[in-house]
Write a protein that holds these residues in place. Structure first.
Motif, PDB file in Angstrom:
ATOM      1  N   LEU A  65       0.990  -1.153  -0.065  1.00 19.18           N
ATOM      2  CA  LEU A  65       0.072   0.006  -0.067  1.00 19.18           C
ATOM      3  C   LEU A  65       0.662   1.273   0.119  1.00 19.18           C
ATOM      4  CD1 LEU A  65      -2.863  -0.989   2.352  1.00 19.18           C
ATOM      5  CD2 LEU A  65      -2.751  -1.189  -0.077  1.00 19.18           C
ATOM      6  N   GLY A  66       2.065   1.248   0.590  1.00 15.76           N
ATOM      7  CA  GLY A  66       2.869   2.285   0.486  1.00 15.76           C
ATOM      8  C   GLY A  66       2.820   3.458   1.273  1.00 15.76           C
ATOM      9  N   SER A  67       1.655   3.304   2.243  1.00 20.21           N
ATOM     10  CA  SER A  67       1.430   4.361   2.925  1.00 20.21           C
ATOM     11  C   SER A  67       1.247   3.857   4.410  1.00 20.21           C
ATOM     12  CB  SER A  67       0.178   5.197   2.527  1.00 20.21           C
ATOM     13  OG  SER A  67      -0.473   5.689   3.719  1.00 20.21           O
ATOM     14  N   HIS A  68       1.955   4.495   5.370  1.00 23.11           N
ATOM     15  CA  HIS A  68       1.588   3.779   6.721  1.00 23.11           C
ATOM     16  C   HIS A  68       0.015   4.316   7.193  1.00 23.11           C
ATOM     17  CE1 HIS A  68       5.724   3.250   8.208  1.00 23.11           C
ATOM     18  NE2 HIS A  68       6.083   4.318   7.439  1.00 23.11           N
ATOM     19  N   ALA A  69      -0.330   5.285   6.825  1.00 23.86           N
ATOM     20  CA  ALA A  69      -2.037   5.405   7.249  1.00 23.86           C
ATOM     21  C   ALA A  69      -2.867   4.317   6.703  1.00 23.86           C
ATOM     22  CB  ALA A  69      -2.422   6.917   6.855  1.00 23.86           C
ATOM     23  N   ALA A  70      -2.579   4.071   5.318  1.00 22.83           N
ATOM     24  CA  ALA A  70      -3.372   3.228   4.653  1.00 22.83           C
ATOM     25  C   ALA A  70      -3.237   1.877   5.327  1.00 22.83           C
ATOM     26  CB  ALA A  70      -2.999   3.170   3.165  1.00 22.83           C
ATOM     27  N   ALA A  71      -1.887   1.499   5.378  1.00 26.23           N
ATOM     28  CA  ALA A  71      -1.539   0.087   5.948  1.00 26.23           C
ATOM     29  C   ALA A  71      -2.151  -0.087   7.378  1.00 26.23           C
ATOM     30  CB  ALA A  71      -0.060  -0.147   6.167  1.00 26.23           C
ATOM     31  N   GLN A  72      -2.314   1.093   8.217  1.00 22.13           N
ATOM     32  CA  GLN A  72      -2.932   0.898   9.437  1.00 22.13           C
ATOM     33  C   GLN A  72      -4.234   0.570   9.311  1.00 22.13           C
ATOM     34  OE1 GLN A  72      -1.658   0.809  12.458  1.00 22.13           O
ATOM     35  NE2 GLN A  72       0.209   2.004  12.607  1.00 22.13           N
TER      36      GLN A  72
END
Length: 204
Positions: free
Chosen positions: A46-53
């Motif tokens: 996903l490349g994004s910490h927010a999206a992965a969380q």
């Protein structure tokens, strides 16, 4: 190295308790494997910490909802959890469509392969190392095949999650121009990911 037999026996006991409705046992399974799912399955794709969380939270919810579908195998519970997380990542990619590194089709093929081969490895550490190595190698090689300006735009905005204003200033362009650059960069990256990173560098 295979998962230690005593670890597997303990994990199977937890799974049996979770199947019987013990939410504490299921919570222990999620706490044990959640960080690995985040680091090696969700974040690289996903490349994004927010999206992965967000995806990790969705993964937990999906596991709680569908754990009754899990059937114990000698490789343990992690391969099944990994496929659940991959499916959540696929849903996230389909929903976002912009500023993503991988196409949903890429993940669908990976899910199909993983679903057919739960016995590939029961060692969580080896699974994590393989996932991280494969994702990093693919992204790094593909970024190297892009025009350096495109690669910089993707690294700064998608991988490092900097704001549009900050990245535009770093690249010396207006925010509107940066939006165009990023769109072209991601389009080029997806072409490279689809065909392999051996092609010529894209021009801006």
């Amino acid at each position: 190295m295979a998962v230690a037999r005593t670890d597997l026996e303990a994990e199977r006991s937890l799974c049996d308790r979770a199947h019987a409705g013990d939410r504490a046992a299921l919570g222990q399974i999620l706490r044990q494997h959640g960080p690995v799912l985040y680091r090696s399955v969700l974040l690289p794709r996903l490349g994004s910490h927010a999206a992965a969380q967000d995806a990790l939270g969705e993964t937990y919810a999906r596991v709680v909802e569908r754990f009754h579908q899990f059937t114990w195998q000698s490789t343990g519970v992690y391969p099944w959890l990994r496929v659940v997380a991959l499916r959540i990542a696929l849903d996230a990619l389909r929903a976002r469509r912009r500023e993503t590194l991988f196409e949903p089709d890429d993940l669908e093929r990976e899910i199909d392969a993983s679903s057919r081969d739960f016995g590939r490895s029961g060692d969580v550490e080896l699974c994590e190392k393989r996932d991280l190595a494969e994702a990093r190698a693919r992204v790094d090689a593909s970024l190297a095949a892009l025009n350096p300006r495109y690669a910089a735009a993707i690294r700064l905005r998608v991988l490092e999650e900097r704001s549009r204003d900050e990245v535009a200033a770093t690249l010396g362009v207006s925010v509107a121009t940066f939006d165009v650059v990023l769109h072209r960069a991601l389009t080029s990256l997806k072409k490279v990911l689809a065909s392999g990173p051996s092609g010529a560098k894209e021009e801006s």
